[in-house]
Design an enzyme around this catalytic site. Structure first.
Site, mmCIF file in Angstrom:
data_model
loop_
_atom_site.group_PDB
_atom_site.id
_atom_site.type_symbol
_atom_site.label_atom_id
_atom_site.label_comp_id
_atom_site.label_asym_id
_atom_site.label_seq_id
_atom_site.Cartn_x
_atom_site.Cartn_y
_atom_site.Cartn_z
ATOM 1 C CG ASP A 258 -1.968 -1.060 1.166
ATOM 2 O OD1 ASP A 258 -2.406 -1.381 0.041
ATOM 3 O OD2 ASP A 258 -2.359 -1.593 2.225
ATOM 4 C CE1 TYR A 322 2.493 -6.569 3.689
ATOM 5 C CE2 TYR A 322 1.907 -8.853 4.155
ATOM 6 C CZ TYR A 322 2.070 -7.813 3.252
ATOM 7 O OH TYR A 322 1.795 -8.013 1.938
ATOM 8 C CE1 TYR A 394 -5.716 -6.305 -1.586
ATOM 9 C CE2 TYR A 394 -7.012 -8.319 -1.694
ATOM 10 C CZ TYR A 394 -6.428 -7.229 -2.317
ATOM 11 O OH TYR A 394 -6.565 -7.060 -3.671
#
Ligand SMILES: [Zn+2]
Length: 431
Positions: A258, A322, A394
């Site tokens: 993103d 992440y 996601y």
């Protein structure tokens, strides 16, 4: 032998063609290119004509009538049949020009080689391939002749020119012919006697890192025509254009984070495709130097790669790690986090396309896997998650649940409303 039509010999086939078309040695020889090792087409043509002349002379010495044949062949074949013509028919002989090349093939090859070398001297390349534009006048005429010949023993004029011009380029410039991934294709136009270059794109493999947020991968132009984000990885890569004298770049990356996420760790693999690079013989350390200096985006180039590396990169979908800093509307305990870690180890996640991207992407159910989660409280309402998962998952939705469209999610498990505050990519694949 495959050329034989009704058991015809090379001699008989050549005779049939020469009675219809005037041909120079080279164009005649090319019709029989399949025969003989280490022979030039010119030598083949000369040999066939010489052999025919000898057979005609033999006929005459036996008292047989060969004059009609000599009359037919003399103007079309030229030397040495023309010598028989002059002796037995008339000293006045007009030898016709070659039907295919108008006797210009050797000159044409020389001129095309000069045009090619001139063009190639303006660029820095180490390998090349020669191509010839289709449907030239010579090619069309050659097809007519080949129809009369009726066999497949011939080599096309395009092939001969490609080979001969290629040899001259190699000899003059010392750059090597390469059939699979040439640096440049030299395109020859036989009608216009022109050589133009098609420079093949240059592919540079490396990785990029983003130390700041709101940096896009590609330049993102908003509806108002202005850039939506000040910085982009793409623009950073454009800095190498001057060094390779290219026109444009395209970047191919292994996925995309993103815009508001940082890209840390060892970076995300990417390939920079440079179109029309006039200088591809470039020292990569100069490219690396050009790409330093921006404190927020860093692009590192490792090596040159072949075009197929792009497909490989696009198809690979490595695991990602992440870091997600999250706000919870209710207090969270360490025990809850401990349970969450256990629950989400090797857990399959179902995700409908996130609402935030539904305008751009079609509704679709993704099944992805979370392998490992680490969670620690930074404050009673603020948690730092470190998530190792499949590429393409996601992760923001994994945290907040997207109104149940991602399940299971951390929000669903903890029974809290979670808001993602910060997102960083810590690792892409094993790099
Ligand atoms: Zn010719």
């Amino acid at each position: 032998m495959s050329y034989i039509k009704n058991d015809e010999t090379i001699f008989a086939a050549a005779l049939r063609v020469l009675r219809t078309f005037p041909l120079c040695d080279r164009c005649l020889g090319r019709l029989f290119a399949q025969y003989g090792v280490n022979l030039s087409n010119e030598l083949r043509g000369k040999a066939i004509k010489t052999y025919i002349a000898m057979l005609l002379a033999e006929k005459i010495s036996r008292g047989e009538n060969a004059v009609e044949l000599i009359m037919e062949l003399g103007p079309n074949a030229g030397y040495p049949i023309s010598e028989l013509y002059k002796r037995y028919v008339s000293s006045d002989l007009m030898i016709k020009k070659c039907y295919i090349c108008n006797n210009k093939l050797s000159t044409l090859i020389g001129e095309l080689a000069i045009r090619s070398v001139e063009a190639l001297m303006k660029v820095k390349v180490s390998t090349f391939l020669v191509g010839v534009k289709k449907d030239s006048t010579m090619e069309q005429r050659e097809k007519e002749v080949a129809t009369i010949l009726g066999t497949d023993s011939w080599e096309s004029i395009r092939r001969e020119i490609k080979r001969e011009v290629g040899k001259k380029i190699w000899a003059v410039l010392g750059i090597e012919p390469e059939f699979r991934n040439p640096d440049v294709i030299v395109v020859l136009d036989l009608d216009k006697v022109e050589a133009t270059l098609t420079l093949m794109p240059l592919y540079l493999k490396g990785k990029y890192l983003k130390f700041g947020r709101y940096i896009s991968q590609m330049v993102w132009i908003g509806k108002d025509g202005a850039k939506k984000y000040k910085l982009s990885v793409e623009e950073e890569c454009r800095k190498l254009l001057d060094i390779v004298s290219g026109i444009n770049i395209r970047i191919h990356a292994s996925g995309r984070e993103d815009v508001d996420a940082r890209m840390l760790g060892n970076g995300r693999p990417l390939i920079i495709e440079v179109s029309n690079p006039k200088n591809r013989d470039v020292d990569l350390s100069r490219v690396r130097e050009a790409l330093t200096g921006n404190p927020w985006v860093r692009v590192v180039v490792d090596k040159k790669v072949s075009p197929s590396a792009v497909t490989w990169l696009k198809e690979s979908n490595p695991h990602k790690v992440y870091r997600v800093v999250t706000y919870s509307d209710g207090k969270i305990s360490n025990i809850e986090l401990h349970n969450l870690r256990k629950f989400f180890t090797n857990r399959t996640i179902k995700q409908l396309t996130p609402r935030r991207v539904l305008g751009r992407k079609k509704e679709h159910l993704r099944i992805k896997k979370v392998y490992e989660v680490n969670a620690k409280l930074l404050h009673s309402n603020i948690i730092e998650f470190v998530v190792k998962c499949d590429g393409g998952l996601y992760v923001k939705e994994l945290v907040h649940g997207d109104d149940g469209r991602t399940s299971p999610s951390f929000a669903e498990f903890l029974q809290k409303n979670l808001t993602v505050l910060l997102l960083d990519v810590l690792k892409v694949g094993d790099g």
